[in-house]
Design a protein around this motif. Structure first.
Motif, mmCIF file in Angstrom:
data_model
loop_
_atom_site.group_PDB
_atom_site.id
_atom_site.type_symbol
_atom_site.label_atom_id
_atom_site.label_comp_id
_atom_site.label_asym_id
_atom_site.label_seq_id
_atom_site.Cartn_x
_atom_site.Cartn_y
_atom_site.Cartn_z
ATOM 1 N N PHE A 50 6.111 27.870 -4.508
ATOM 2 C CA PHE A 50 7.175 28.729 -3.993
ATOM 3 C C PHE A 50 7.012 30.182 -4.416
ATOM 4 C CE2 PHE A 50 9.790 24.766 -3.473
ATOM 5 C CZ PHE A 50 9.887 24.877 -2.094
ATOM 6 N N GLN A 51 6.299 30.431 -5.515
ATOM 7 C CA GLN A 51 6.109 31.816 -5.928
ATOM 8 C C GLN A 51 5.135 32.555 -5.018
ATOM 9 O OE1 GLN A 51 5.808 32.618 -10.096
ATOM 10 N NE2 GLN A 51 6.902 30.773 -10.658
ATOM 11 N N ARG A 52 4.455 31.830 -4.146
ATOM 12 C CA ARG A 52 3.567 32.474 -3.172
ATOM 13 C C ARG A 52 4.290 32.779 -1.861
ATOM 14 N NH1 ARG A 52 -2.616 30.407 -3.063
ATOM 15 N NH2 ARG A 52 -3.137 30.777 -5.227
ATOM 16 N N TYR A 53 5.523 32.302 -1.725
ATOM 17 C CA TYR A 53 6.266 32.490 -0.472
ATOM 18 C C TYR A 53 6.852 33.896 -0.390
ATOM 19 C CZ TYR A 53 6.422 27.476 0.746
ATOM 20 O OH TYR A 53 6.114 26.201 1.100
ATOM 21 N N SER A 54 6.918 34.430 0.819
ATOM 22 C CA SER A 54 7.695 35.642 1.067
ATOM 23 C C SER A 54 9.166 35.222 1.158
ATOM 24 C CB SER A 54 7.264 36.282 2.384
ATOM 25 O OG SER A 54 7.647 35.452 3.478
ATOM 26 N N PRO A 55 10.102 36.169 1.069
ATOM 27 C CA PRO A 55 11.522 35.814 1.209
ATOM 28 C C PRO A 55 11.808 35.083 2.536
ATOM 29 C CG PRO A 55 11.320 38.014 0.311
ATOM 30 C CD PRO A 55 9.925 37.592 0.703
ATOM 31 N N GLU A 56 11.167 35.522 3.604
ATOM 32 C CA GLU A 56 11.381 34.877 4.901
ATOM 33 C C GLU A 56 10.842 33.451 4.908
ATOM 34 O OE1 GLU A 56 9.918 37.826 4.427
ATOM 35 O OE2 GLU A 56 11.495 39.164 5.174
ATOM 36 N N GLN A 57 9.690 33.243 4.269
ATOM 37 C CA GLN A 57 9.108 31.900 4.205
ATOM 38 C C GLN A 57 9.966 30.972 3.364
ATOM 39 O OE1 GLN A 57 5.291 33.211 2.772
ATOM 40 N NE2 GLN A 57 4.293 32.930 4.759
ATOM 41 N N LEU A 58 10.555 31.491 2.301
ATOM 42 C CA LEU A 58 11.441 30.691 1.474
ATOM 43 C C LEU A 58 12.675 30.250 2.261
ATOM 44 C CD1 LEU A 58 11.554 32.300 -2.092
ATOM 45 C CD2 LEU A 58 11.099 29.905 -1.551
ATOM 46 N N GLN A 59 13.268 31.177 2.989
ATOM 47 C CA GLN A 59 14.450 30.852 3.784
ATOM 48 C C GLN A 59 14.120 29.802 4.843
ATOM 49 O OE1 GLN A 59 17.514 31.723 3.303
ATOM 50 N NE2 GLN A 59 17.271 33.317 1.758
ATOM 51 N N ARG A 60 12.946 29.938 5.455
ATOM 52 C CA ARG A 60 12.536 28.963 6.471
ATOM 53 C C ARG A 60 12.364 27.584 5.857
ATOM 54 N NH1 ARG A 60 7.905 31.056 7.818
ATOM 55 N NH2 ARG A 60 8.851 32.529 9.285
ATOM 56 N N SER A 61 11.765 27.549 4.675
ATOM 57 C CA SER A 61 11.557 26.271 3.999
ATOM 58 C C SER A 61 12.880 25.597 3.678
ATOM 59 C CB SER A 61 10.753 26.496 2.711
ATOM 60 O OG SER A 61 10.524 25.281 2.042
ATOM 61 N N MET A 62 13.853 26.370 3.198
ATOM 62 C CA MET A 62 15.166 25.803 2.885
ATOM 63 C C MET A 62 15.862 25.286 4.146
ATOM 64 S SD MET A 62 15.147 26.080 -0.358
ATOM 65 C CE MET A 62 13.339 26.079 -0.343
ATOM 66 N N ALA A 63 15.680 25.999 5.263
ATOM 67 C CA ALA A 63 16.273 25.555 6.526
ATOM 68 C C ALA A 63 15.651 24.236 6.974
ATOM 69 C CB ALA A 63 16.077 26.626 7.599
ATOM 70 N N HIS A 64 14.351 24.070 6.738
ATOM 71 C CA HIS A 64 13.694 22.808 7.073
ATOM 72 C C HIS A 64 14.299 21.646 6.284
ATOM 73 C CE1 HIS A 64 9.763 25.036 8.370
ATOM 74 N NE2 HIS A 64 10.644 24.991 9.348
ATOM 75 N N HIS A 65 14.580 21.887 4.998
ATOM 76 C CA HIS A 65 15.177 20.838 4.174
ATOM 77 C C HIS A 65 16.518 20.395 4.761
ATOM 78 C CE1 HIS A 65 12.813 22.357 0.417
ATOM 79 N NE2 HIS A 65 12.120 21.470 1.095
ATOM 80 N N LEU A 66 17.336 21.371 5.136
ATOM 81 C CA LEU A 66 18.646 21.045 5.686
ATOM 82 C C LEU A 66 18.508 20.312 7.027
ATOM 83 C CD1 LEU A 66 20.450 24.387 4.804
ATOM 84 C CD2 LEU A 66 20.917 22.140 3.800
ATOM 85 N N HIS A 126 7.411 21.678 8.541
ATOM 86 C CA HIS A 126 7.683 22.143 7.180
ATOM 87 C C HIS A 126 6.392 22.261 6.372
ATOM 88 C CE1 HIS A 126 9.808 22.594 3.395
ATOM 89 N NE2 HIS A 126 9.349 21.437 2.931
ATOM 90 N N LEU A 127 5.543 21.256 6.450
ATOM 91 C CA LEU A 127 4.310 21.247 5.666
ATOM 92 C C LEU A 127 3.267 22.205 6.225
ATOM 93 C CD1 LEU A 127 4.141 17.425 4.979
ATOM 94 C CD2 LEU A 127 4.620 19.219 3.307
ATOM 95 N N LEU A 128 3.219 22.326 7.529
ATOM 96 C CA LEU A 128 2.293 23.297 8.123
ATOM 97 C C LEU A 128 2.676 24.723 7.722
ATOM 98 C CD1 LEU A 128 1.863 21.785 11.708
ATOM 99 C CD2 LEU A 128 0.097 21.955 9.943
ATOM 100 N N ALA A 129 3.982 24.980 7.689
ATOM 101 C CA ALA A 129 4.448 26.306 7.260
ATOM 102 C C ALA A 129 4.134 26.531 5.787
ATOM 103 C CB ALA A 129 5.953 26.435 7.508
ATOM 104 N N ALA A 130 4.274 25.482 4.965
ATOM 105 C CA ALA A 130 3.964 25.595 3.537
ATOM 106 C C ALA A 130 2.483 25.875 3.331
ATOM 107 C CB ALA A 130 4.358 24.297 2.822
ATOM 108 N N ARG A 131 1.652 25.204 4.101
ATOM 109 C CA ARG A 131 0.209 25.419 3.980
ATOM 110 C C ARG A 131 -0.142 26.866 4.285
ATOM 111 N NH1 ARG A 131 -4.028 21.950 7.567
ATOM 112 N NH2 ARG A 131 -3.199 23.254 9.216
ATOM 113 N N ARG A 132 0.445 27.428 5.317
ATOM 114 C CA ARG A 132 0.176 28.821 5.676
ATOM 115 C C ARG A 132 0.685 29.767 4.588
ATOM 116 N NH1 ARG A 132 -1.623 31.807 10.100
ATOM 117 N NH2 ARG A 132 -2.626 29.801 10.497
ATOM 118 N N ALA A 133 1.857 29.464 4.027
ATOM 119 C CA ALA A 133 2.426 30.334 2.994
ATOM 120 C C ALA A 133 1.589 30.336 1.725
ATOM 121 C CB ALA A 133 3.856 29.880 2.683
ATOM 122 N N VAL A 134 1.134 29.171 1.306
ATOM 123 C CA VAL A 134 0.397 29.059 0.044
ATOM 124 C C VAL A 134 -0.975 29.700 0.132
ATOM 125 C CG1 VAL A 134 -0.630 27.413 -1.566
ATOM 126 C CG2 VAL A 134 1.664 27.020 -0.691
#
Length: 215
Positions: free
Chosen positions: A163-179, A200-208
């Motif tokens: 998560f420390q590699r995420y941008s603020p927008e990527q973090l918000q997107r990830s949280m929305a996926h959880h919900l 969710h995982l494809l977005a995480a892969r791109r973020a990391v």
């Protein structure tokens, strides 16, 4: 404190330092220095390092001692590729098996993560809650082999503080996926959950991997 308790406490403290980025990939872990900084003898430190080595987070060699593992971008990409293949299927299996109470617990985890992101606090805790969230899909899938396979490739994410590699927008997107995963579970819709988990995982892969096509 008993030796086993001391080793467990050292393991916890080192795991937190790894997740927080205080111990970085490739860094050498000297027993004497760790024992002094943590306030323990070398014996529990040695046992904790062995446990971290069993987890795949530390490499111990006769000549160089212990050091935190270091992965290439291609290797991290491969880890996420396995997750993309397996975790959506786990979601398909888990959704029909969740009890209403278990879905409420998922909702609580997702809500707590979203609140922490909004307040920009405690990234380590967000990571812990995230692992708990994903583990619940794996454990409720009823497929031990699948859960074990995913666990083996999730460990490197601890080293790379996902998560420390995420941008603020990527973090918000990830949280929305959880919900949305919680919503799919409440709707008892395995196909919806599968689709969201894959996205969710494809977005995480791109973020990391900072946008690298090979993550």
């Amino acid at each position: 404190m008993r030796r086993s308790d001391a080793a467990g406490e050292v393991y916890r403290l080192l795991s937190e330092r790894i997740a927080a980025g205080e111990i970085t990939p490739g860094m050498r872990l000297k027993e004497s220095a760790l024992a002094e900084s943590l306030g323990f003898s070398r014996t529990p430190v040695r046992e904790a390092l062995r446990r971290l080595a069993a987890d795949g987070l530390v490499v111990v060699s006769p000549n160089r001692g212990a050091q935190l593992v270091s992965y290439t971008e291609d290797e991290i990409d491969a880890f996420f590729s396995v997750r993309v293949m397996l975790e959506p299927h786990a979601a398909v299996l888990a959704v029909p098996r969740f009890s209403d109470g278990e879905i409420d617990e998922l909702d609580d985890l997702a809500t707590r993560m979203a609140a922490l992101v909004a307040d920009k606090t405690d990234m380590h805790l967000i990571g812990e809650l995230n692992r708990d969230f994903h583990d619940r899909f794996l454990h409720s899938s009823g497929n031990r082999a699948l859960a074990s396979a995913v666990s083996a490739v999730v460990r490197p994410a601890v080293v790379y503080r996902t998560f420390q590699r995420y941008s603020p927008e990527q973090l918000q997107r990830s949280m929305a996926h959880h919900l949305e995963l919680v919503a799919a579970a409440r709707a008892r819709d395995p196909e919806w959950a599968e689709s969201v988990m894959r996205t969710h995982l494809l977005a995480a892969r791109r973020a990391v991997t900072n946008g690298s096509p090979t993550h």
